[in-house]
Design an enzyme around this catalytic site. Structure first.
Site, PDB file in Angstrom:
ATOM      1  CE1 TYR A  68      -3.172  -2.879   0.322  1.00  0.00           C
ATOM      2  CE2 TYR A  68      -4.337  -1.483   1.874  1.00  0.00           C
ATOM      3  CZ  TYR A  68      -4.299  -2.609   1.079  1.00  0.00           C
ATOM      4  OH  TYR A  68      -5.375  -3.452   1.037  1.00  0.00           O
ATOM      5  CE  LYS A 126       0.566 -16.982   2.084  1.00  0.00           C
ATOM      6  NZ  LYS A 126      -0.005 -18.261   2.384  1.00  0.00           N
ATOM      7  CG  ASP A 174      -2.556 -19.248   4.141  1.00  0.00           C
ATOM      8  OD1 ASP A 174      -1.754 -18.879   5.013  1.00  0.00           O
ATOM      9  OD2 ASP A 174      -2.281 -20.142   3.320  1.00  0.00           O
ATOM     10  CG  ASP A 193      -7.648  -3.346   3.713  1.00  0.00           C
ATOM     11  OD1 ASP A 193      -8.684  -3.096   4.342  1.00  0.00           O
ATOM     12  OD2 ASP A 193      -7.415  -2.896   2.576  1.00  0.00           O
TER      13      ASP A 193
END
Ligand code: NAI
Length: 384
Positions: A135, A202, A251, A275
């Site tokens: 971002y 991640k 995940d 987010d």
């Protein structure tokens, strides 16, 4: 009398209505909790359309100066027209004030229909990093000279095989940026007696960015919170400290918060994961209608409802002021006025249980009666 000054921006669209309905609830909660001993003092700052009409600027210098010198502020939603015109005021505020932590509590209010079986087990606070990651705004369009130049550099200098037609984005994540976010999450957990902080990353795939976040997060815990925070391995070895720091691959965490929500309390996350997680978790307890939030730097806590300006219902007395009221309750907790915040939470629960709610919630509560924005605010005030 103890007064606390809050600078506030009304905001565009439904901003005026939700403030008119919601602010009296905050004042009434403070009065009910403390009588005349404490009071919020509200000072309006201009921004958005209201500022433009009065000064010809959307974000006047006087507003920015006041915000740079305050510790407590609250805003309604600000419009960002699609396709240019002016830069997003929200992004400008975030960048200029270095509001690096976006914090959203997610809790269930009895009576709202949820897509999961035990929404009552959801009680989490998400700390999302707000300034870095994909971002950061470093992106080049497919086929642009910039993208071609970068692809050539990656191929020729770095030996990376990137297709010539690729659009390219860069994901910068710094030790400082990640550490200050995790530090805020750990400080919150310790201060509010939360049992755990989970680093959502991640890092198995993106080792030097997301993996960095994980490593730097554990680093802060070990270096700065050793007396209060322990790892899961420490806990298994019999250590006893108030807060556990753990990490989950993002995940898997999305599954975990659905299956075992009671095992997660504070979540600290890089920008993109945070987010997604914030909205997914809000849906788990019945949607964004009652979702409050705050953006923080080390100097200022800037509270805001998480919804936008809702232009299609603006001016129609249809908006739900609940998100603004709950953002105000967060503000009260932040300054340690817990009794007033608790009154607000209890009132929201009471009014929802009585099934008299605004249109957005009416769709999620069978047998409910729809009331307007103002009446919903009045009911919240009466329920204190
Ligand atoms: P939005 O949140 O304004 O609306 C999404 C949907 O939720 C609409 O159907 C709307 O009617 C409904 N809704 C939102 N708040 C509600 C409330 N309090 N009560 C009842 N229903 C409500 O999001 P959208 O449409 O994407 O954005 C509209 C404008 O708001 C844009 O200019 C956007 O940039 C801005 N925005 C500003 C934010 C902020 O200032 N923090 C956050 C999100 C959007």
């Amino acid at each position: 009398m103890q007064t606390k000054t809050v600078l506030f921006i009304e905001g565009d669209g439904i901003g005026a209505e939700v403030w008119a309905a919601g602010r009296p609830v905050l004042d009434a909660a403070v009065e009910k909790a403390y009588g005349r001993a404490r009071k919020l003092e509200w000072k309006e700052l201009l921004a958005g359309k209201k500022a433009f009409d009065a000064t010809g600027e959307y974000l006047p210098e006087a507003t920015m100066t006041a915000l740079k010198n305050c510790d407590l502020a609250m805003k309604g939603p600000l419009e960002t027209p699609v396709g240019g015109g002016y830069r997003s005021l929200n992004v400008t505020l975030r960048q200029v004030l270095d509001l690096y932590a976006c914090i959203r509590p997610i809790r269930y209010f009895k009576g709202i229909e949820s897509p999961v079986k035990r929404p009552d087990l959801v009680d989490m606070v998400i700390f999302r990093e707000n300034t870095e990651d994909v971002y950061a705004g470093i992106e080049y369009k497919s086929g642009s000279p910039e993208a071609k130049k970068l692809i050539a550099f990656l191929r020729d200098e770095m030996g990376a095989n990137v297709d010539d037609t690729a659009g390219i984005g860069v994901k910068p994540m710094t030790p400082n940026g990640c550490k200050r976010l995790v530090r805020k999450a750990l400080t919150f957990a310790v201060r509010h007696a939360r049992p755990s902080v989970t680093l959502a990353h991640k890092g198995n795939i993106m080792k030097f960015t997301e993996g960095g976040f994980r490593a730097w997060g554990y680093g802060v815990a070990a270096e700065e919170f050793a007396d209060k925070v322990m790892t899961e391995a420490d806990a298994q070895a019999g250590a006893k400290k108030p807060v556990i720091i753990k990490d989950r691959i993002c995940d898997a965490l999305f599954q975990q918060v659905l299956i075992n929500p009671e095992q997660y309390s504070v979540i600290a996350s890089p920008n993109l994961n945070g987010d997604y997680l914030s909205d997914a978790l809000a849906a788990q307890v019945g949607g964004l209608g009652l979702a409050p939030g705050v953006n923080m730097s080390d100097e200022i806590a800037f509270f805001e409802p998480t919804h936008g300006t809702a232009p299609s219902i603006a001016g129609k007395d249809l908006a739900n002021p609940g998100s603004l009221v709950l953002s105000g309750a967060m503000l009260l907790e932040h300054i340690g006025w817990h009794e007033a915040a608790a009154l607000i939470h209890a009132s929201v629960e009471k009014v929802i249980s009585a099934k008299r709610v605004t249109v957005d919630l009416a769709g999620q509560i069978s047998g409910s009666v729809q009331v307007g924005c103002k009446e919903f605010g009045d009911l919240l005030g009466q329920g204190l």
